[in-house]
Design an enzyme around this catalytic site. Structure first.
Site, PDB file in Angstrom:
ATOM      1  N   ARG A 153       0.830  -1.215   0.000  1.00 40.24           N
ATOM      2  CA  ARG A 153       0.000   0.000   0.000  1.00 40.24           C
ATOM      3  C   ARG A 153       0.864   1.265   0.000  1.00 40.24           C
ATOM      4  O   ARG A 153       0.476   2.276  -0.585  1.00 40.24           O
ATOM      5  CB  ARG A 153      -0.932  -0.005   1.193  1.00 40.24           C
ATOM      6  CG  ARG A 153      -2.041  -0.996   0.991  1.00 40.24           C
ATOM      7  CD  ARG A 153      -3.073  -0.892   2.065  1.00 40.24           C
ATOM      8  NE  ARG A 153      -4.271  -1.595   1.648  1.00 40.24           N
ATOM      9  CZ  ARG A 153      -5.112  -2.171   2.472  1.00 40.24           C
ATOM     10  NH1 ARG A 153      -4.900  -2.136   3.766  1.00 40.24           N
ATOM     11  NH2 ARG A 153      -6.174  -2.790   2.014  1.00 40.24           N
ATOM     12  N   LYS A 173     -19.681 -15.190   1.742  1.00 40.84           N
ATOM     13  CA  LYS A 173     -21.107 -14.979   2.008  1.00 40.84           C
ATOM     14  C   LYS A 173     -21.866 -14.400   0.829  1.00 40.84           C
ATOM     15  O   LYS A 173     -21.410 -13.449   0.204  1.00 40.84           O
ATOM     16  CB  LYS A 173     -21.249 -14.004   3.174  1.00 40.84           C
ATOM     17  CG  LYS A 173     -20.769 -14.560   4.489  1.00 40.84           C
ATOM     18  CD  LYS A 173     -20.980 -13.498   5.520  1.00 40.84           C
ATOM     19  CE  LYS A 173     -20.672 -13.986   6.916  1.00 40.84           C
ATOM     20  NZ  LYS A 173     -20.719 -12.852   7.844  1.00 40.84           N
ATOM     21  N   GLY A 194      -8.957  -7.230  -1.608  1.00 45.28           N
ATOM     22  CA  GLY A 194      -9.276  -8.252  -0.612  1.00 45.28           C
ATOM     23  C   GLY A 194      -8.634  -9.579  -0.943  1.00 45.28           C
ATOM     24  O   GLY A 194      -7.493  -9.630  -1.409  1.00 45.28           O
ATOM     25  N   GLY A 203     -13.464  -3.682   0.137  1.00 51.25           N
ATOM     26  CA  GLY A 203     -14.829  -3.173   0.286  1.00 51.25           C
ATOM     27  C   GLY A 203     -15.129  -2.073  -0.718  1.00 51.25           C
ATOM     28  O   GLY A 203     -16.217  -2.013  -1.289  1.00 51.25           O
TER      29      GLY A 203
HETATM   30  P1  AMP Z   1     -14.828 -12.975   1.318  1.00 44.50           P
HETATM   31  O1  AMP Z   1     -14.190 -12.236   2.461  1.00 44.50           O
HETATM   32  O2  AMP Z   1     -16.312 -12.981   1.355  1.00 44.50           O
HETATM   33  O3  AMP Z   1     -14.261 -12.578  -0.030  1.00 44.50           O
HETATM   34  O4  AMP Z   1     -14.448 -14.496   1.555  1.00 44.50           O
HETATM   35  C1  AMP Z   1     -13.142 -14.943   1.509  1.00 44.50           C
HETATM   36  C2  AMP Z   1     -13.036 -16.186   2.297  1.00 44.50           C
HETATM   37  O5  AMP Z   1     -13.954 -17.131   1.813  1.00 44.50           O
HETATM   38  C3  AMP Z   1     -11.671 -16.832   2.221  1.00 44.50           C
HETATM   39  O6  AMP Z   1     -11.046 -16.758   3.471  1.00 44.50           O
HETATM   40  C4  AMP Z   1     -11.969 -18.261   1.811  1.00 44.50           C
HETATM   41  O7  AMP Z   1     -11.260 -19.200   2.584  1.00 44.50           O
HETATM   42  C5  AMP Z   1     -13.452 -18.407   2.107  1.00 44.50           C
HETATM   43  N1  AMP Z   1     -14.064 -19.445   1.284  1.00 44.50           N
HETATM   44  C6  AMP Z   1     -14.087 -19.517  -0.050  1.00 44.50           C
HETATM   45  N2  AMP Z   1     -14.684 -20.656  -0.440  1.00 44.50           N
HETATM   46  C7  AMP Z   1     -15.063 -21.318   0.669  1.00 44.50           C
HETATM   47  C8  AMP Z   1     -15.710 -22.564   0.908  1.00 44.50           C
HETATM   48  N3  AMP Z   1     -16.088 -23.329  -0.083  1.00 44.50           N
HETATM   49  N4  AMP Z   1     -15.925 -22.914   2.202  1.00 44.50           N
HETATM   50  C9  AMP Z   1     -15.527 -22.113   3.198  1.00 44.50           C
HETATM   51  N5  AMP Z   1     -14.900 -20.941   3.033  1.00 44.50           N
HETATM   52  C10 AMP Z   1     -14.670 -20.541   1.776  1.00 44.50           C
END
Ligand code: AMP
Length: 412
Positions: free
Chosen positions: A37, A217, A369, A392
């Site tokens: 950064r 999510k 991210g 974000g």
């Molecule tokens: P996000 O912060 O929503 O972009 O999510 C990122 C996180 O989602 C990472 O730490 C991944 O390990 C997790 N992730 C991705 N696919 C899966 C999965 N199939 N089961 C559990 N965690 C997951």
């Protein structure tokens, strides 16, 4: 409309108040573990130095409470100032306060070409007072404005080069430029590049335009999926959020991560998306999340006792084909638990597909991210068109939400 940049103003002899994002990761001892950064802000910083401006930098670091200085002490931004000094090969002055007499004296002593870093702006509660809250509480509004006014007084020119925070209405991001009426307010080179790539990809995409969305999510990404369905030719889904979509299709997901309260939303998105919205045709599953564990590929239902941790090989092949035919690709969120091999395979293959698409002339943009970390981990970040520094922020940008902190700046 495009915003004026720091190249559009004369900084010679002027006090340039620049908001940067030096929110760098640190280890337990406070050592910076990744200075990306800081490196990304160098072009704007060097521009001011080389053109004889007096540069005053402000940034947040971590999540101090802003109430108790002793408790917040570990979030001092001094290590970032020291690293910047190393990178520039010249001294960077440091003010142990962001406002008040210490900061005022440091600013007054600046000579042309000097650089001063103010202490973490989040050491002050006022920095993060939300405008929504301040609207109903005059004392909060006054507190935020008073803090911003003190910062604003340091600058003849305001520069925003902190893309990762552009979606927030923090004092240093929004209230400060609001307080600088009549003075030039511009973007730095990093924010210019972010707006250009993300904006162009989204608003003027060369087609086919393919978006890939993964991560944990569905709830975090409903808005962005919906917005992208309106702009893209194809939206590819991966990550844990696919299992909530599988539930919506009436499939079984074993012990996979789901959001049962979002099944109706997932059904709505499936209807809205029709054939544009693509879900994985197979899933790499295991009995538990452990590096090197035995895996099984599930097509259709995921058996009881198993959990999905990555997209499967047929999905990888299908998604790669779609990406290869794209002229614009936007990606946000890993395809699986990329931190734990072998569940990094899907994410790495998609990263590779983006590199190949870039080589063949496509514009490829990666939201910050985890997908940015994944492509960096794979050593491929310089082989795609643009890796955003904002997690974000890039999501909210893709969602089409307005950024007040950018809107307040001068138009070209
Ligand atoms: P996000 O912060 O929503 O972009 O999510 C990122 C996180 O989602 C990472 O730490 C991944 O390990 C997790 N992730 C991705 N696919 C899966 C999965 N199939 N089961 C559990 N965690 C997951």
């Amino acid at each position: 409309m495009a915003k004026k940049t720091i190249a559009d103003v004369d900084v010679k002899g002027k006090r340039v108040l620049m908001r940067v994002d030096f929110n760098v990761p640190q280890d337990d001892k406070g050592n910076i573990t990744d200075d990306n950064r800081i490196v990304k802000a160098l072009p704007s910083i060097q521009h001011v130095i080389n053109n004889g401006g007096k540069l005053i930098l402000m940034s947040h670091l971590g999540r101090p409470e802003g109430k108790d200085r002793a408790a917040d002490a570990r979030y001092t931004i001094k290590p970032a100032a020291d690293r910047l000094s190393q990178l520039l090969g010249k001294p960077v002055k440091f003010a142990s306060e962001a406002v008040g007499p210490v900061a005022e004296k440091a600013v007054a002593e600046l000579k042309d070409g000097d650089v001063l870093m103010l202490e973490n702006v989040r050491f002050y509660e006022a920095e993060q007072i939300k405008d929504k809250k301040a609207k109903d509480d005059p004392s909060l509004k006054a507190k935020k404005e008073e803090f911003a006014k003190q910062l604003a007084a340091f600058g003849d020119i305001y520069v925003n080069d902190a893309f990762g925070t552009c979606h927030r209405d923090n004092a240093s991001m929004l209230t400060v430029p609001q307080q600088m009426a009549g003075k030039p307010k511009v973007v730095g080179f990093l924010v210019e590049k972010e707006l250009q790539y993300l904006g162009e990809a989204l608003n003027n995409p060369k087609r086919p335009f393919v978006a890939i969305l993964g991560g944990k999510k569905v709830s975090d990404k409903i808005g962005v999926i919906e917005a992208l369905l309106g702009k893209c030719d194809t939206v590819l889904i991966g990550g844990a959020m696919q299992y909530t979509f599988m539930l919506a299709q009436g499939k079984k997901v074993g012990g996979s991560l789901v959001e049962p309260d979002k099944v109706d939303e997932a059904k709505r998105l499936l209807q809205l998306g029709g054939s544009k919205l693509k879900l994985p045709v197979d899933v790499t599953t295991a009995a538990k999340l452990e590096a090197g564990v035995a895996t099984q590929v599930a097509e259709g239902d995921i058996p009881d006792g198993m959990q999905g941790f990555d997209i499967g090989p047929k999905t990888v092949a299908e998604y790669k084909k779609i990406i290869a035919g794209a002229k614009t690709v936007a990606w946000n969120g890993p395809m699986g638990v990329f931190e734990v091999p072998p569940f990094d395979k899907g994410t790495n293959e998609i990263a590779q597909a983006l590199v190949e698409a870039t080589r063949n002339g496509a514009i490829t943009v990666i939201g910050g991210g985890d997908s940015a970390s994944a492509i960096e981990k794979a050593g491929l970040s310089d082989k795609v068109s643009h890796v955003s520094t904002g997690g974000g922020a890039s999501l909210e940008f893709m969602e089409g939400k307005p950024f007040k902190a950018v809107e307040v700046l001068d138009d070209k």
